[in-house]
Structure formats: structure tokens, C-alpha cells
Design an enzyme around this catalytic site. Structure first.
Site, PDB file in Angstrom:
ATOM      1  N   GLN A   1      -0.316  -1.818  15.467  1.00 44.66           N
ATOM      2  CA  GLN A   1       0.707  -2.115  14.394  1.00 44.66           C
ATOM      3  C   GLN A   1       1.322  -3.432  14.935  1.00 44.66           C
ATOM      4  OE1 GLN A   1       0.669  -0.028  12.060  1.00 44.66           O
ATOM      5  NE2 GLN A   1       2.313  -1.471  11.132  1.00 44.66           N
TER       6      GLN A   1
ATOM      7  N   HIS B   1       0.994  -6.997  13.813  1.00 48.82           N
ATOM      8  CA  HIS B   1       0.998  -7.493  12.319  1.00 48.82           C
ATOM      9  C   HIS B   1       2.194  -8.412  12.116  1.00 48.82           C
ATOM     10  CE1 HIS B   1      -1.825  -5.548   9.905  1.00 48.82           C
ATOM     11  NE2 HIS B   1      -1.553  -4.498  10.215  1.00 48.82           N
TER      12      HIS B   1
ATOM     13  N   HIS C   1      17.207  16.707 -36.089  1.00 43.24           N
ATOM     14  CA  HIS C   1      16.205  17.307 -35.721  1.00 43.24           C
ATOM     15  C   HIS C   1      16.147  18.739 -36.215  1.00 43.24           C
ATOM     16  CE1 HIS C   1      16.770  14.206 -32.688  1.00 43.24           C
ATOM     17  NE2 HIS C   1      15.816  14.860 -32.005  1.00 43.24           N
TER      18      HIS C   1
ATOM     19  N   ASP D   1      -7.418   1.545   8.229  1.00 41.89           N
ATOM     20  CA  ASP D   1      -7.070   0.106   7.635  1.00 41.89           C
ATOM     21  C   ASP D   1      -8.182  -0.451   6.724  1.00 41.89           C
ATOM     22  OD1 ASP D   1      -4.453   0.392   8.565  1.00 41.89           O
ATOM     23  OD2 ASP D   1      -4.677  -1.042  10.482  1.00 41.89           O
TER      24      ASP D   1
ATOM     25  N   GLU E   1       4.878   5.259   7.835  1.00 45.43           N
ATOM     26  CA  GLU E   1       3.737   4.717   7.141  1.00 45.43           C
ATOM     27  C   GLU E   1       2.411   5.320   7.683  1.00 45.43           C
ATOM     28  OE1 GLU E   1       3.170   0.659   7.596  1.00 45.43           O
ATOM     29  OE2 GLU E   1       1.728   0.264   5.808  1.00 45.43           O
ATOM     30  N   HIS E   2       2.305   5.187   9.009  1.00 45.89           N
ATOM     31  CA  HIS E   2       1.230   5.762   9.651  1.00 45.89           C
ATOM     32  C   HIS E   2       1.699   6.844  10.781  1.00 45.89           C
ATOM     33  CE1 HIS E   2       0.223   1.385   8.765  1.00 45.89           C
ATOM     34  NE2 HIS E   2      -0.850   1.961   8.450  1.00 45.89           N
TER      35      HIS E   2
END
Lengths: 426, 426
Positions: free
Chosen positions: A254, A257, A416, A357, A323-324
Site C-alpha cells: 500500500q 502507491h 393530484h 488488485d 479501503e482494504h
């Protein structure tokens, strides 16, 4: 990496320094670009590509010959891997397909839900240093599985006017045919509003830098967008049996990145925490390709949280909404019900994040920066929409029309009420 | 009403005058309010409620006693109707429930999708002249069916500091307990960022004026929002057998909402078109309560399109992507596959729009202004999220880890490659 003894009363967001402040200078630049593209179309796209991407184009669309040339330049071994990954991604996303349904709550009444694909979708693929053919697969395949008829990809060219060949090869394998050499806010504007040659889309998906994200937010409403991606994170819940070498390696996958990526270990074992920290720095120094980025991410945004038990670990994880989420614990599947907020859940020692991934099939476009509290991985459901189906016969409407009229009148909506009453006037 | 012979080459959006321009003055006012609430919390809420809603509050939260008092003031006959509508809405939305699934693509591999409700949701209910208890039901019930544990409602008070009793009664019937007397951009800011007493939410749903819509767009990303609602529309596809009295009444039930509401008839019969126009103006003059609003909507935004056949009618309807689509044709259910873009589809002469607005069960919060091209009715799916599930055993990862490493290296991500390789180093 900071070691923190978890305390549920501490302000977690402050500790994590996750930020949501918009920047007005960026927004103003983006608005200017969007206005330019709305007004001048292709000419604006060529202008911005020249000034921002330093590339002088004569043609916006990638030709079939360019795609074929790129494809032919990629080694067969990599093409085979991309094909196998694409097959796994397709198989998983086919499980997400939904179909139209109707039912009869009583005779004379039919209700239901009609499913249709979105007509035209734009896929943004970042350029620059990091080019990710895996993202092309992850974003294009769910759209095509959903039945989207018209899919267009945009990606910024290099200074030589070319697109990374692996990106074009992945596009060809996924089934994307219409590709333009544009990036940044100008590409988002072109997708949302169209130009002389680019037909506008109904939805834009895909990650991008802050200009792309700001432009997506700006055109939201005119078109739909997927969630706006921030720096990504992994959170590993590990008990005392976890292998520190694996945990460290996964944190670093991670961290490499992005200098703002967030690698977090949550463990019941202070001892394991120490071992993982030592191992993280050992691996960085030993042999890591992107060691400078990884070290900065680990130093600035890396955390080891020590918790009393697994319940506390999941409580913390649900607050962070990673996220993960990796579960390096005994019987991870039995802990599933404790997971409330996470993009993807990686179970056990042999399910590291890179498996997801690239290869296993579930999407790698996941909610970042805590947005897993309210959003989901990219999926087929992002490329379909629903229409409610209603059908009453005369008798069934006759049974209830006076109630409808009374409800409408309580809201002051006379027409209506009359719309149902006029059907039973005679 | 303008009569238009349909021509597919004409610029439809220009004709319809649907507008998507943002207004910077409104955005700046909204940003100021959001900043105020972020900085000063409850004090800012009291200040804005005083200056904008002209109401001096001492307490933001609606008390249980206030809810009970309101409930007791509503006639039993109306309470019974609201209860029956709530039951129908609950029954329909229960059909949308999704559950966690897993499967084994091969022995040693488990993939799946974990379903969880969003933790805390904010529901905006407009105040002012038009107060719609039906909207409380339509927005709250899907959230509660989805399993949302914490649901909070906000709605602006009148100058007397009170909330419309029908709104509170509907909230009680739906099951909403936490209610605050705040509206406008300040309410959206309070939901997104929280104050001393209001816990922040993960998602905000519900319609509102341009300030509310702008604030929702601004906080999007920090929280999720539902689609931004614009003026609403009905499109009726009618053949020569349709009853012009019904068609006119249904067009007017849309027109009375708002001077910018859009009532559209698409018909294969020029004769029917003329009859409907005559009938629309006859009904307006004869007995319509909100005749001034309805007349302005019909005059400025009413259209009768004449088409050659039903295929052309559906082609036009799909381009317009109406919020409400009524099919006053023979065998409407057999035409379902021709519908590509619509919020809700009302089938046949006895399924008028108000049936869906109040009673049948499907949601009345629908995509407006053409957003049915990419979005759906509010539903249970708006209140859940998904997490991917991945599990590989050692042998299965061993079979593929070299491919994963090669794919990662092709993207320049060395630590991703190493994360899988380190598991097979010995």
C-alpha cells in the site's frame, strides 16, 4: 510508524489527518477549463493538451492502427496474464447482474423493478508516471457486463503523443474501442458536455488527480460519477499468530502507491506490532524499488494500533472504514459479521492485497479515505439503473382512490386528488 | 402548451429549456453557511434559523411530547391512510433487500459480496408552503428496511417554531425518532459535519430548494447524497384510444407542483393531442385549486409531441428520460422493453401518477430533469453498501502468485510483487 494504544475516546480523524477541505484555487482553474471546453470544444481540448500535457496533437482519437501496434508490442506472456485476470474479473462481476422483476401483491395489481444499463459511460484512466492497465480492466469490464452499449475511454498522452501500450492492450482485451488522448479536467468536461466529435456520456468513472476529482464533482448532476478517490489505505487486523513478514510486505504494497497512502496495523499483540515495524523498515532498506515513496508513507501516515481484543480491533476498523481490510487472524470468515465498513476484505495469510488488485476478480476500484462508510466497490450496479413498474386495474384503483385523494388534499395538492377522482366520476 | 411535430434531429434539450447552470452567488452564500456551522455549531444553527427562517428557537430537537401532540392532532382517518400507505411502501421495499453471498469458483478460493447497512442517515424534509408527509414515508422507510440503525430527520420550523403536525405524524408512523428543527444549507452542514448535539451522518437524502441542493453537492464526498432534484416532469405516451380527460388530469397533477414542472404528452394521434390541450385548459378553469401554478407550468413548459408511431414515442421518451412515464396505450406491459430511461412507469388508464406518489408502494423520490439516464428511484440499495470478500488458500495463491508479481512489475509496483513473492520464498 506511530504506535498508538487504542482509546475509543480519542479523536481518530484528527490522528489520521484525513482531510476533506476543498481548494478554491483548484476549483477556479477547473471551472475555467470546463467553460473553455463547453465553449470551444475540440479546439479547447487541443489547447489544454498543449499547455498542460505539453503535447501537440493533430488528432484526438486513438486510431485502430495505434491500438493494434501497441497490442503487438506487449509480450505474449503479459497479454496472457491480462487475459486471465480479465476472465476472473468478468466471472465475478457476472454474479452481480440483476434482472427485471415484477410481482402481484394482489390480483389486479402488478409492481416491480425494471433494470436497464446506462447508455453511455466515460472511463478516465490516469497517465503520467503511474499507468495502470489493471484499472482499465476493473473499470471497463463491469460496465460491459452491465450491458452498457457505448463505452469511451480517455487518458492523457505523453509528450510524444503516445499512450502507454499496456493501457491500450488492456483496453483491447477488455473490449473498449473508442479512446481519446485527453486527460485532466478538460477530459472530464469533454465527457460531460461533449464536443464536435466526442458524444457526451451519462456517467464518468475512474480515478484521477485533484483536478480530475474536482472536475468530476463539478459536473456531477449533469452526469453521474463514481465516488471521488482520495489517498488509499490498507488496514491489517492481526493476532499474535500472524506472520510479521507477510504483514509488513502487505503494508508496504500500500505504502509504495503514494506518499499519502495509509498503512495501518491493528493488533492484539504489542510484540507482533514491534516485529512488524522492524520488518517494515528492514524490507524498505533491503530491496524495495519505490523505497522513498514507501518510507515517507510509513513515516507520515503509518500506524500500529494496539487493542485489547479482536472486538476492539473491529470497532476501530469500522471507524476507519478502510479501503482494504486484511484479516491475518484465525478463522477470518467467522469474523465477517463484525465488519461494518470496508471496501474489500482479504481473508487469511494467503490472500494479500495485490491478489485483489490484479487477479482474483472482485474490483480494485474501492472506496477510499473512509468513504466505505457509505459507498461500495465499483460494480455492475454502478452501470445499471432501475425504473419502478406500477399497474393497477380499474377495480383495484377504485378500492383505494378516495384514500389517495384524501392524502393528496392533506398536502394541498388538489390536482393530484382530481386525477384519481375523475376516473370514477360517472 | 406547445404542439411540436417530433423530429429526431432537433435539439431537444434546447426546446425543453432544461438548465444545468450553477449559480455562483448561491454557492458563495452556501459556503459561508457551511463554514459558519463547522466553526460555531449549534450557535450558528440558531443564528441562521433566526435570520433565514425568522424563527427564534431555544431548542433544536423536537421533543417526544411535541411529536405526540402533533400525532394526536391529526384526524384518525388520515392516520389510517398514512399507515396503509406506509405498509405498502414497506412491502415493496422489502423486495429490494439484498443479502451477503459467497461462492467457490474453485476449491480453495472463496469470493463474495458482504452487505451492510449505512450506519447513520440524515433525511431532509422541506418546510414552507408545501409540506409533504408522503416524502417522510418514502425517504425513511427504505432506510429502515435496509437496516440503518440511526436515522435523523431535519426540517425547518415555521415562524412559530412548530413543525407541520402531519410531517411529525408521518415520522412517528415511519419510525423516525430523532428530529431537529433546522432547514436550508445550515441543516445540510449540521448533518455532514455535526455539531455539539447533532452527530454527523454518513449520507443525506431528501429534496430541497436550490440552497439545500447546492449544500448537498458541496458536502458530497464527505458524506454521500442522493441525486440532486430539479423540477419534476411527467411524460404520457398515449395512443388514439386514450381518454383525454385522464391524460389532461394527470398532466395537471404534475403541473400543480411547480411553475417549472414539465407536463409532456407524446401521442400518435394529432386529434388526441388537440383534445388533451382543450381539456387541460378546461380543467384549469373549471375547478383547479392551484390553477395559477398549473397554468404557468402548462403555458411555459407544457408540450404535446406528435409522433408517427409508438417506436418513435419511446425513442423520444428515452431521450427525455422522464421522472414519471405514463403509458396510456394498449398492452402497456408488452412495451416495457422499449423503456430505457424513466424513473417510474405507470401502466394503463387506471395507474395515474398520484397512485404512485402516495400509495402503491414504489418510491416517489425519483430522478428528475433527465437524470433517469443514469440514476434510479430512491430504494433500499441507497442505504446499503457492499464489501468484496476474497479468500485464497496457500495452494491456490501458489498457483498464480508469479502471474500477479509479473502484472504488478509491469505497472512498476515492486512492493506489490514482493508481497506475494515473500509468501513463497522458502
Amino acid at each position: 510508524m506511530k504506535t498508538v494504544i487504542y482509546d475509543k475516546n480519542k479523536d481518530l480523524e484528527k490522528l489520521l489527518k484525513r482531510n476533506d477541505d476543498a481548494r478554491d484555487d483548484i476549483r477556479n482553474a477547473v471551472l475555467e477549463i470546463i467553460k473553455g471546453v463547453k465553449t470551444d470544444g475540440n479546439a479547447a481540448l487541443l489547447y489544454y493538451t498543449q499547455t498542460l500535457d505539453h503535447c501537440e496533437l493533430t488528432q484526438l482519437q486513438v486510431t485502430e492502427a495505434e491500438i493494434q501496434e501497441a497490442f503487438d508490442s506487449v509480450p505474449d506472456s503479459l497479454l496472457d496474464i491480462i487475459r486471465e485476470a480479465a476472465g476472473n474479473i468478468r466471472a465475478f462481476h457476472e454474479k452481480q447482474l440483476e434482472t427485471t422483476w415484477t410481482y402481484e401483491p394482489k390480483p389486479g395489481v402488478v409492481l416491480g423493478q425494471h433494470i436497464t444499463p446506462i447508455g453511455r459511460v466515460g472511463l478516465y484512466v490516469p497517465g503520467g508516471k503511474a499507468t495502470y492497465p489493471s484499472t482499465v480492466l476493473m473499470d471497463a469490464i463491469p460496465a460491459l457486463v452491465a450491458g452498457v452499449e457505448s463505452l469511451v475511454m480517455v487518458t492523457p498522452p505523453g509528450r510524444d503523443g503516445k499512450i502507454n501500450p499496456n493501457i491500450l492492450a488492456a483496453a483491447k482485451i477488455a473490449g473498449v474501442q473508442e479512446i481519446y488522448k485527453i486527460g485532466g479536467a478538460q477530459a472530464i468536461a469533454a465527457l460531460a458536455y461533449g464536443t464536435e466529435t466526442i458524444k457526451p456520456v451519462n456517467k464518468i468513472v475512474g480515478p484521477g488527480n485533484i483536478y480530475v476529482a474536482t472536475a468530476k464533482k463539478e459536473v456531477f448532476g449533469k452526469v453521474d460519477i463514481d465516488m471521488i478517490a482520495g489517498p488509499s489505505e490498507v488496514l491489517i487486523i492481526a493476532d499474535e499468530h500472524a506472520n510479521p513478514v507477510y504483514a509488513a510486505a502487505d503494508l508496504l504494497s500500500q505504502a509504495e502507491h503514494d506518499e499519502m497512502a495509509m498503512p495501518i496495523l491493528v493488533t492484539t499483540s504489542e510484540d507482533l506490532g514491534k516485529q512488524v515495524i522492524a520488518e517494515v523498515y528492514r524490507q524498505i532498506e533491503a530491496d524495495l524499488g519505490r523505497k522513498d515513496i514507501a518510507r515517507k508513507s510509513v513515516d507520515d501516515f503509518g500506524f500500529v494500533f494496539i487493542v485489547n481484543d479482536l472486538d476492539e480491533a473491529f470497532e476501530l476498523s469500522n471507524q476507519i472504514a478502510p479501503e482494504h481490510l486484511e484479516l491475518l487472524i484465525e478463522n477470518p470468515m467467522s469474523a465477517l459479521e463484525k465488519v461494518k465498513n470496508a471496501g474489500a476484505i482479504f481473508m487469511g495469510a494467503y490472500t494479500p492485497e495485490p491478489l485483489g488488485d490484479y487477479f482474483a476478480g472482485p474490483n480494485h476500484t474501492l472506496p477510499t479515505s473512509g468513504t466505505a462508510k457509505f459507498s461500495s466497490p465499483l460494480g455492475v450496479y454502478d452501470f445499471i439503473k432501475k425504473s419502478s413498474i406500477l399497474s393497477y386495474d380499474q377495480r383495484c384503483l377504485g378500492d383505494v382512490y378516495q384514500k389517495i385523494a384524501a392524502f393528496a388534499r392533506s398536502e394541498g395538492l388538489d390536482a393530484h386528488a382530481k386525477a384519481v377522482e375523475r376516473r370514477f366520476e360517472n
